[in-house]
Design a protein around this motif. Structure first.
Motif, PDB file in Angstrom:
ATOM      1  N   ILE A 153       0.837  -1.205   0.000  1.00 28.19           N
ATOM      2  CA  ILE A 153       0.000   0.000   0.000  1.00 28.19           C
ATOM      3  C   ILE A 153       0.866   1.247   0.000  1.00 28.19           C
ATOM      4  CG2 ILE A 153      -1.643   1.361   1.360  1.00 28.19           C
ATOM      5  CD1 ILE A 153      -2.843  -1.313   2.311  1.00 28.19           C
ATOM      6  N   LEU A 154       1.894   1.256   0.845  1.00 22.76           N
ATOM      7  CA  LEU A 154       2.771   2.433   0.911  1.00 22.76           C
ATOM      8  C   LEU A 154       3.481   2.646  -0.422  1.00 22.76           C
ATOM      9  CD1 LEU A 154       3.945   4.737   2.516  1.00 22.76           C
ATOM     10  CD2 LEU A 154       5.678   3.178   3.433  1.00 22.76           C
ATOM     11  N   GLU A 155       3.872   1.567  -1.080  1.00 15.06           N
ATOM     12  CA  GLU A 155       4.537   1.693  -2.380  1.00 15.06           C
ATOM     13  C   GLU A 155       3.612   2.335  -3.406  1.00 15.06           C
ATOM     14  OE1 GLU A 155       7.374  -1.066  -5.187  1.00 15.06           O
ATOM     15  OE2 GLU A 155       5.676  -2.003  -4.188  1.00 15.06           O
ATOM     16  N   VAL A 156       2.343   1.895  -3.435  1.00 10.87           N
ATOM     17  CA  VAL A 156       1.364   2.472  -4.362  1.00 10.87           C
ATOM     18  C   VAL A 156       1.190   3.964  -4.080  1.00 10.87           C
ATOM     19  CG1 VAL A 156      -1.059   2.466  -5.060  1.00 10.87           C
ATOM     20  CG2 VAL A 156       0.128   0.308  -4.715  1.00 10.87           C
ATOM     21  N   ASP A 168     -10.138   1.224  -5.088  1.00 10.06           N
ATOM     22  CA  ASP A 168     -10.155   0.172  -6.106  1.00 10.06           C
ATOM     23  C   ASP A 168      -8.804   0.032  -6.784  1.00 10.06           C
ATOM     24  OD1 ASP A 168     -12.764  -0.384  -5.542  1.00 10.06           O
ATOM     25  OD2 ASP A 168     -13.601   0.634  -7.294  1.00 10.06           O
ATOM     26  N   ALA A 169      -8.113   1.164  -7.000  1.00  9.36           N
ATOM     27  CA  ALA A 169      -6.795   1.121  -7.635  1.00  9.36           C
ATOM     28  C   ALA A 169      -5.781   0.447  -6.722  1.00  9.36           C
ATOM     29  CB  ALA A 169      -6.344   2.534  -7.992  1.00  9.36           C
ATOM     30  N   ILE A 170      -5.904   0.692  -5.419  1.00 13.69           N
ATOM     31  CA  ILE A 170      -5.001   0.041  -4.465  1.00 13.69           C
ATOM     32  C   ILE A 170      -5.241  -1.460  -4.471  1.00 13.69           C
ATOM     33  CG2 ILE A 170      -4.411  -0.183  -2.020  1.00 13.69           C
ATOM     34  CD1 ILE A 170      -5.062   2.783  -1.697  1.00 13.69           C
ATOM     35  N   ILE A 171      -6.506  -1.866  -4.446  1.00 14.41           N
ATOM     36  CA  ILE A 171      -6.842  -3.291  -4.457  1.00 14.41           C
ATOM     37  C   ILE A 171      -6.315  -3.954  -5.717  1.00 14.41           C
ATOM     38  CG2 ILE A 171      -8.745  -4.942  -4.577  1.00 14.41           C
ATOM     39  CD1 ILE A 171     -10.328  -3.039  -2.749  1.00 14.41           C
ATOM     40  N   LEU A 202       5.424  11.095   8.314  1.00  7.13           N
ATOM     41  CA  LEU A 202       4.468  10.904   7.233  1.00  7.13           C
ATOM     42  C   LEU A 202       3.161  10.339   7.776  1.00  7.13           C
ATOM     43  CD1 LEU A 202       6.556   9.301   4.313  1.00  7.13           C
ATOM     44  CD2 LEU A 202       5.979  11.701   4.665  1.00  7.13           C
ATOM     45  N   THR A 203       2.103  10.531   7.024  1.00  7.07           N
ATOM     46  CA  THR A 203       0.823   9.935   7.372  1.00  7.07           C
ATOM     47  C   THR A 203       0.047   9.619   6.094  1.00  7.07           C
ATOM     48  OG1 THR A 203      -1.152  10.148   8.768  1.00  7.07           O
ATOM     49  CG2 THR A 203      -0.486  12.094   7.512  1.00  7.07           C
ATOM     50  N   VAL A 204      -1.012   8.859   6.236  1.00  7.07           N
ATOM     51  CA  VAL A 204      -1.906   8.561   5.117  1.00  7.07           C
ATOM     52  C   VAL A 204      -3.233   9.240   5.396  1.00  7.07           C
ATOM     53  CG1 VAL A 204      -3.061   6.775   3.771  1.00  7.07           C
ATOM     54  CG2 VAL A 204      -0.781   6.338   4.712  1.00  7.07           C
ATOM     55  N   ARG A 205      -3.617  10.172   4.546  1.00  6.33           N
ATOM     56  CA  ARG A 205      -4.887  10.893   4.698  1.00  6.33           C
ATOM     57  C   ARG A 205      -5.991  10.186   3.918  1.00  6.33           C
ATOM     58  NH1 ARG A 205      -3.268  14.565   8.556  1.00  6.33           N
ATOM     59  NH2 ARG A 205      -1.445  15.768   7.886  1.00  6.33           N
ATOM     60  N   THR A 206      -7.217  10.375   4.392  1.00  7.27           N
ATOM     61  CA  THR A 206      -8.382   9.808   3.721  1.00  7.27           C
ATOM     62  C   THR A 206      -9.091  10.881   2.906  1.00  7.27           C
ATOM     63  OG1 THR A 206      -8.727   8.206   5.506  1.00  7.27           O
ATOM     64  CG2 THR A 206     -10.589   8.634   4.040  1.00  7.27           C
ATOM     65  N   ALA A 207      -9.310  10.608   1.624  1.00  4.30           N
ATOM     66  CA  ALA A 207     -10.175  11.450   0.798  1.00  4.30           C
ATOM     67  C   ALA A 207     -11.538  10.770   0.833  1.00  4.30           C
ATOM     68  CB  ALA A 207      -9.637  11.553  -0.625  1.00  4.30           C
ATOM     69  N   ARG A 208     -12.422  11.284   1.653  1.00  2.62           N
ATOM     70  CA  ARG A 208     -13.670  10.593   1.961  1.00  2.62           C
ATOM     71  C   ARG A 208     -14.435  10.168   0.701  1.00  2.62           C
ATOM     72  NH1 ARG A 208     -15.732  10.004   6.729  1.00  2.62           N
ATOM     73  NH2 ARG A 208     -14.417  11.652   7.592  1.00  2.62           N
ATOM     74  N   GLY A 209     -14.779   8.900   0.671  1.00  2.80           N
ATOM     75  CA  GLY A 209     -15.546   8.372  -0.442  1.00  2.80           C
ATOM     76  C   GLY A 209     -14.734   8.094  -1.693  1.00  2.80           C
ATOM     77  N   ILE A 210     -13.418   8.398  -1.659  1.00  7.86           N
ATOM     78  CA  ILE A 210     -12.590   8.199  -2.854  1.00  7.86           C
ATOM     79  C   ILE A 210     -11.446   7.219  -2.578  1.00  7.86           C
ATOM     80  CG2 ILE A 210     -11.211   9.314  -4.646  1.00  7.86           C
ATOM     81  CD1 ILE A 210     -12.664  11.922  -4.000  1.00  7.86           C
ATOM     82  N   GLY A 211     -10.537   7.625  -1.686  1.00  9.67           N
ATOM     83  CA  GLY A 211      -9.390   6.767  -1.419  1.00  9.67           C
ATOM     84  C   GLY A 211      -8.455   7.404  -0.423  1.00  9.67           C
TER      85      GLY A 211
END
Length: 221
Positions: A153-156, A168-171, A202-211
């Motif tokens: 996931i981090l690589e993507v 979906d792109a991550i999956i 670093l962190t991973v943010r959520t774009a609600r409803g998108i990814g």
């Protein structure tokens, strides 16, 4: 991977999976045409001598659909005329059988790097760097130990740093046809990844409803 030789397809797909790639295998040209028309791939490794529909026909159909997947032709047909024909039809690289597996892996890395718009095998974001050759992350030269799914996931996210990557792109990037990987599972992996990345800024943010997207963590007050 489009390859009708079962032994070769199984062996090579196993090697690529062990290197961290999600690999799907089809064994004839018609199946390849159908699946590339409905799914999105980063790279297609394509044989030319295929049942039902030849590899060059598959390639021609892909490019007619404006399919931007990188295509590496891997075939026993190695004449100059065949090479020129394949490259003119839109192949990005051409290898002949027999081949060296380490060279194939290197060419796969180059094609994926080029498709992502990268010119180096190392990607830096904030205090963390990704070595695309070894698929390892480090901060100030110290390796960051990550479980396989979180590393994927981090690589993507790293390859598209700052841009939102749909779930979906991550999956698709992590799972083959037969893998069971849900959006809920991705959420759990992302939650764990946030905790691991915190100490490195670093962190991973959520774009609600998108990814999700990679971002630099806020400085402590």
């Amino acid at each position: 991977m489009v390859e009708d030789n079962e032994t070769l397809a199984d062996g090579l797909s196993s090697i690529l999976r062990s290197s961290g790639y999600a690999v799907d295998v089809v064994r004839d040209g018609a199946s390849a045409d159908a699946v590339t028309a409905t799914e999105t791939f980063d790279l297609v490794i394509l044989d030319l001598n295929l049942p039902e529909m030849g590899g060059l026909q598959v390639l021609r159909a892909m490019r007619a659909r404006q399919d931007k997947a990188a295509v590496l032709i891997l075939t026993a047909r190695g004449t100059t005329e065949e090479r020129v024909k394949g490259l003119d039809l839109g192949a990005d690289d051409y290898m002949t059988k027999p081949f060296d597996v380490s060279e194939l892996e290197a060419r796969v890395r180059v094609l994926l790097r080029r498709r992502a718009g990268l010119h180096s095998s190392s990607v830096q974001y904030g205090n963390v760097s990704l070595d695309l050759t070894s698929r390892t992350f480090s901060a100030d030269g110290v390796l960051i130990d990550l479980p396989a799914r979180e590393l994927g996931i981090l690589e993507v996210l790293f390859m598209r740093a700052g841009k939102v990557v749909p779930k979906d792109a991550i999956i698709q990037s992590l799972a083959g046809f037969d893998d069971d990987l849900s959006a809920n599972a991705i959420e759990q992996y992302v939650s764990r990844l946030r905790k691991r990345l915190g100490p490195y800024g670093l962190t991973v943010r959520t774009a609600r409803g998108i990814g999700y997207y990679l971002d630099k963590a806020a400085e402590p007050a």
